[in-house]
Design an enzyme around this catalytic site. Structure first.
Site, short mmCIF file in Angstrom:
data_model
loop_
_atom_site.label_atom_id
_atom_site.label_comp_id
_atom_site.label_asym_id
_atom_site.label_seq_id
_atom_site.Cartn_x
_atom_site.Cartn_y
_atom_site.Cartn_z
N PRO A 374 0.83 -1.22 0.00
CA PRO A 374 0.00 0.00 0.00
C PRO A 374 0.86 1.26 0.00
CG PRO A 374 -0.58 -1.45 1.83
CD PRO A 374 0.64 -2.01 1.22
N GLY A 375 0.34 2.28 -0.64
CA GLY A 375 0.99 3.59 -0.58
C GLY A 375 2.18 3.76 -1.50
N VAL A 376 2.37 2.84 -2.45
CA VAL A 376 3.51 3.01 -3.35
C VAL A 376 3.11 3.75 -4.63
CG1 VAL A 376 4.89 1.09 -2.54
CG2 VAL A 376 3.18 0.71 -4.31
N GLY A 377 1.84 4.12 -4.71
CA GLY A 377 1.43 4.96 -5.84
C GLY A 377 0.72 4.22 -6.96
N LYS A 378 0.13 3.08 -6.65
CA LYS A 378 -0.56 2.33 -7.70
C LYS A 378 -1.77 3.11 -8.21
CE LYS A 378 -1.18 -1.23 -5.00
NZ LYS A 378 -0.52 -0.76 -3.77
N SER A 695 10.99 -19.28 5.25
CA SER A 695 12.17 -18.44 5.07
C SER A 695 12.82 -17.99 6.38
CB SER A 695 11.84 -17.23 4.20
OG SER A 695 11.03 -16.35 4.91
N LYS A 738 12.48 -7.30 1.73
CA LYS A 738 13.16 -7.66 2.99
C LYS A 738 14.41 -6.81 3.20
CE LYS A 738 11.49 -12.40 3.22
NZ LYS A 738 11.81 -13.81 2.96
P1 ADP Z 1 -1.58 2.74 -3.53
O1 ADP Z 1 -2.67 2.84 -4.49
O2 ADP Z 1 -0.40 1.97 -4.06
O3 ADP Z 1 -1.97 2.25 -2.20
P2 ADP Z 1 -1.57 5.57 -3.69
O4 ADP Z 1 -1.60 5.70 -5.14
O5 ADP Z 1 -2.81 5.81 -2.93
O6 ADP Z 1 -0.98 4.17 -3.28
O7 ADP Z 1 -0.43 6.53 -3.15
C1 ADP Z 1 -0.45 7.19 -1.91
C2 ADP Z 1 0.06 8.58 -2.07
O8 ADP Z 1 1.44 8.56 -2.31
C3 ADP Z 1 -0.54 9.32 -3.23
O9 ADP Z 1 -0.82 10.63 -2.83
C4 ADP Z 1 0.55 9.31 -4.27
O10 ADP Z 1 0.49 10.44 -5.09
C5 ADP Z 1 1.80 9.30 -3.45
N1 ADP Z 1 2.90 8.62 -4.14
C6 ADP Z 1 3.18 7.31 -4.10
N2 ADP Z 1 4.27 7.02 -4.85
C7 ADP Z 1 4.70 8.19 -5.36
C8 ADP Z 1 5.80 8.56 -6.19
N3 ADP Z 1 6.65 7.66 -6.67
N4 ADP Z 1 5.92 9.84 -6.53
C9 ADP Z 1 5.07 10.76 -6.04
N5 ADP Z 1 4.03 10.50 -5.24
C10 ADP Z 1 3.85 9.22 -4.88
#
Ligand code: ADP
Length: 808
Positions: A374-378, A695, A738
């Site tokens: 989560p939170g990687v920008g998908k 692991s 990891k």
């Molecule tokens: P996911 O869908 O993977 O859970 P989100 O798309 O909701 O994650 O991302 C969470 C927040 O982090 C968003 O505001 C997004 O713009 C920001 N974010 C994540 N990765 C990046 C990145 N590589 N560059 C800029 N902003 C990012």
């Protein structure tokens, strides 16, 4: 023209008269246009043609006898002998009147007897003919005649009744006639039929034939009249219905107006009508049917509400509207770079994907699946793809969806039923080709109410999705133009058939440095604007930002980091409103004042090397994490105790570790019979979280070996790897996550299986640079690296360790 007919004018010729007329007769002839005169019929005629007037004059000078013969074609003004019928009547002029100021004459004639024209002997000034008088013949037995007479009368009665153009007294006078021949002629004279038909009756010379012809014609006429009546009554009914409906509608309007809802209602219906017109033909039919139903319902009834919602869905859904794709790769790259920092490989894959789309639109079934913690920008990547392609963007969250109806909608029989998530989001998108993000596709579950994955399969299958059926909508909907993107945390948890249809793009967690850059370039500016702050009102040093990353968040992505930054912005906003110009965060004290004490302590560097505690690396759905494994030995009978919610695989792996340690007891300096005298307890902290997988093998073995041999494990070392009974180290998955977790925790040395060496490439170079990797193939290598090595056994233990009681 038939007027003034009365039976009074009917006279039978006397015997004497007949004898007189049996000799060849020469008489003037008056050609008739559009009329046939019968014997016993008195009729007024207007005569204008010079020859006809001359004929009348001649007759009046003679004995008032004139021949009346019908013209075949009434339009001819100078008929030749061939233009006249052969049979006519001999008539007597009753009255002759010259019309003042013209050459025409009005004459009243009475038909006397049928004649046949033998020859026209003179042509000028009037037609003079030689005729043969035709005698009446019965032609049948009196009884048959009587039957025919009655039939004729019967028909005539109906005719009078139905035609409504003949006064009813006429029937009474005809009925009184005895002679069937006269009766036939009188009836014929009343019929409103064509000249040809009348002539047919006139030419029927014997009474029997005449009655039959008359019957035929009457029957025909009755049929026509019956039909006419039917048509008339149908038309009348129709008119009545239209009038009635009109009346009722007006009445309804009046009632509605009284109730204060009328005009709104009409307006509403008209509005729907207008919108329905724009729908495609196949849908329009359905919508019109529903609208008709709506019009009949009381406006505020529950059912009307259902129909109205349905119509709203139908007219709001995009059926044809489409946005134009922008497939400019440079712009796409630019937008992706603008919105996201790093993620080079991911962006490259996306650009390649768009390039293929640009080359061929036929490549169907291409569905992207972004996999990562989560939170990687998908989600935001998907949003950027939509922005790059200039398509609308809609998102459906599938987390926790367990009912097929959530995807496909409920039938309209349920009160409050709605279309499923797919159709609802299409309505929200407003075009038929949006980017549709199916978020957390791995978090769906199925239960009794049907499998949502099966419904999704239909949505994502390019062979079927042009005819997607939503239970609520009832009409098929075309999803083939939609660009589907899905996201998941773990690819292995995506239902297999769905996984087969998707192209996976993996996004792993960020390093601290990456997070720092993302925060500086994206998250802080974004949050500042969101909180109405300008860039010069808030500043934070890199060091403090890293402190935020370390101390206040522990995640693979940047979601919590963004949240924490938002918290900082809120506090800043508060200070700004109370008069401060700028807020700068450069010290820990300032940071703690804003955010409270740090929540996590990552600094393991200061930790002491301990006996029986080894640091493992685990992989979870939210990214990698470090995992301490504790082993302790106490007097007992050789039991192995495992705690910390360990799964089957992990438990077996612990048993295998124990066996391995036993087999290597001697080399490790462990008493060979230790297993008879003591119990071993292995615990993995954070006991509430279930853990499983092989692991942790080398970590458990190290903890055990340490506990039994009393050699401490280095706190600077973390490890991951599966171990066999013979001590061989096998490769593991999720290495990148990891290693990043170890990096986050400040660990400098990581022991990893030799076979995982190639996976290290995925780890960002800057992380690799800061860490030391030890590649191992055998458990002995692990122990010699991890245990703080004391070459000899029990006697030479350092003072520090002596303080602890030895159990072996
Ligand atoms: P996911 O869908 O993977 O859970 P989100 O798309 O909701 O994650 O991302 C969470 C927040 O982090 C968003 O505001 C997004 O713009 C920001 N974010 C994540 N990765 C990046 C990145 N590589 N560059 C800029 N902003 C990012």
């Amino acid at each position: 023209m038939l007027t003034n007919i009365s039976t009074m004018g009917v006279k039978k010729m006397s015997q004497q008269e007949q004898q007189q007329t049996s000799a060849p007769l020469r008489l003037p002839l008056l050609p008739l246009r559009g009329i046939v005169v019968f014997p016993a019929m008195v009729v007024p005629l207007d005569v204008g043609r010079p020859k006809s007037v001359a004929a009348l004059e001649q007759a009046s000078m003679d004995n008032n006898q004139i021949l009346l013969v019908a013209q075949k074609d009434p339009r001819l003004s100078e008929p030749q002998p061939s233009d006249l019928y052969e049979i006519g009547v001999l008539a007597e002029i009753k009255q002759l009147l010259r019309m003042p100021g013209s050459n025409s004459v009005r004459v009243l004639v009475e038909g006397k007897q049928r004649i046949r024209v033998v020859e026209i002997v003179e042509d000028d000034p009037a037609l003079i003919c030689e005729v043969e008088l035709l005698e009446e013949e019965a032609g049948a037995e009196p009884l048959e005649l009587e039957a025919n007479r009655r039939l004729c009368l019967d028909y005539f009665q109906k005719y009078v009744k139905w035609s409504k153009k003949i006064p009813t007294e006429v029937y009474a006078s005809v009925e009184a006639l005895e002679d069937p021949a006269v009766l036939a002629d009188i009836i014929a004279s009343h019929l409103l039929v064509k000249v040809e038909e009348r002539q047919r009756i006139l030419e029927a010379l014997d009474t029997s034939t005449r009655l039959e012809v008359l019957c035929q014609i009457l029957m025909q006429e009755l049929e026509v009249l019956e039909l006419e009546n039917k048509i008339q009554s149908r038309v009348r009914k129709q008119i009545e219905r239209i009038q009635k409906e009109h009346y009722l509608r007006e009445q309804m309007k009046a009632i509605q107006r009284e109730l204060g809802e009328g005009e709104d209602r009409q307006e509403e219906l008209a509005e729907y009508q207008e919108k329905i017109k724009k729908l495609p033909a196949s849908i329009r039919e359905k919508a019109e049917k529903e609208l008709k139903r709506l019009a009949k319902m009381p406006s505020m009834s529950a059912e009307a509400v259902v129909v109205r919602t349905y119509l709203d869905v139908l007219v709001d859904l995009p059926w044809k509207k489409k946005s134009r794709d922008r497939l400019d790769l440079e712009v796409a790259q630019q937008i992706l770079d603008e919105d996201h920092w790093g993620l080079e490989k991911v962006k490259e894959r996306i650009i390649e994907f768009l390039a293929v789309r640009k080359l061929t639109t036929k490549m169907k079934g291409q569905i992207l699946c972004l996999v990562g913690p989560p939170g990687v920008g998908k989600t935001s990547l998907a949003r950027s793809i939509a922005r790059a392609m200039e398509r609308k963007f809609v998102r459906i969250s599938l987390g926790g969806v367990r009912d097929e109806a959530e995807i496909r909608g409920h039938r309209r029989t349920y009160i409050g039923s709605m279309p499923g998530k797919i159709i609802s989001s299409m309505r929200q998108a407003g075009t038929i080709n949006p980017v549709l993000l199916l978020d957390e596709i791995d978090k769906m579950s199925s239960d009794l109410r049907g499998d949502p994955a099966a419904a999704l399969l239909e949505v994502l299958d390019s062979e079927q999705n042009h005819n997607f059926v939503d239970h609520y909508l009832e009409v098929p909907y075309d999803l083939s133009q939609v660009f589907f993107i899905t996201t998941a945390n773990v690819a292995s948890e995506i239902p297999k058939p769905l996984l087969d249809r998707m192209e996976l793009i993996e996004i792993s967690g960020y390093t601290d440095q990456e997070k720092l850059q993302i925060a500086k370039r994206h998250l802080i500016p974004k949050q500042l604007t969101r909180h109405g702050l300008s860039e010069d009102q808030f500043a934070i040093s890199d060091k403090m930002l890293l402190e935020v990353i370390h101390g206040y968040t522990r995640e693979a992505g940047v979601r919590n980091l963004e949240r924490t930054i938002a918290a900082l912005c809120r506090k800043t906003a508060r200070e700004i409103t109370t008069g401060k110009k700028t807020v700068r965060i450069t010290t820990k004290a300032r940071l703690t004042a804003f955010l409270g004490a740090p929540r996590y302590r990552h600094d393991t560097m200061d930790e002491r090397d301990e006996i029986g505690v080894a640091t493992g690396l685990a992989w979870t759905q939210v990214g990698g994490d470090i995992l301490k494994i504790e082993a302790t030995v106490m007097p007992g009978k050789g039991n192995l105790l495992l705690t910390g919610k360990l799964g089957d695989v992990m438990q077996e792996s612990a048993q295998a570790s124990l066996s391995y340690v036993r087999s290597r007891a001697k080399q490790l300096g462990i008493a060979p019979d230790f297993y008879q005298k003591c119990d071993v307890h292995i615990h993995v902290p954070e006991g509430a979280i279930p853990k499983d997988g092989p692991s942790a093998g080398i970590t458990i073995t190290t903890a055990l070996a340490s506990a039994l041999s009393k050699k401490p494990v280095s706190a600077k070392v973390a490890m991951t790897g599966e171990v066999t009974l013979r001590g061989k180290v096998l490769p593991i998955g999720g290495l990148k996550e990891k290693v990043l977790a170890a990096h986050r925790a400040g660990i400098k040395t990581v022991i990893i299986p030799e076979d995982n060496r190639k996976d290290l490439e995925e780890v960002p170079a800057q992380v690799r640079r800061k860490m030391r990797f030890v590649f191992v193939e055998h458990m002995d290598q692990v122990l010699s690296e991890a245990l703080v090595y004391r070459p000899t056994a029990l006697k030479e233990i350092s003072a520090a360790e002596e303080a602890q009681p030895y159990l072996v």
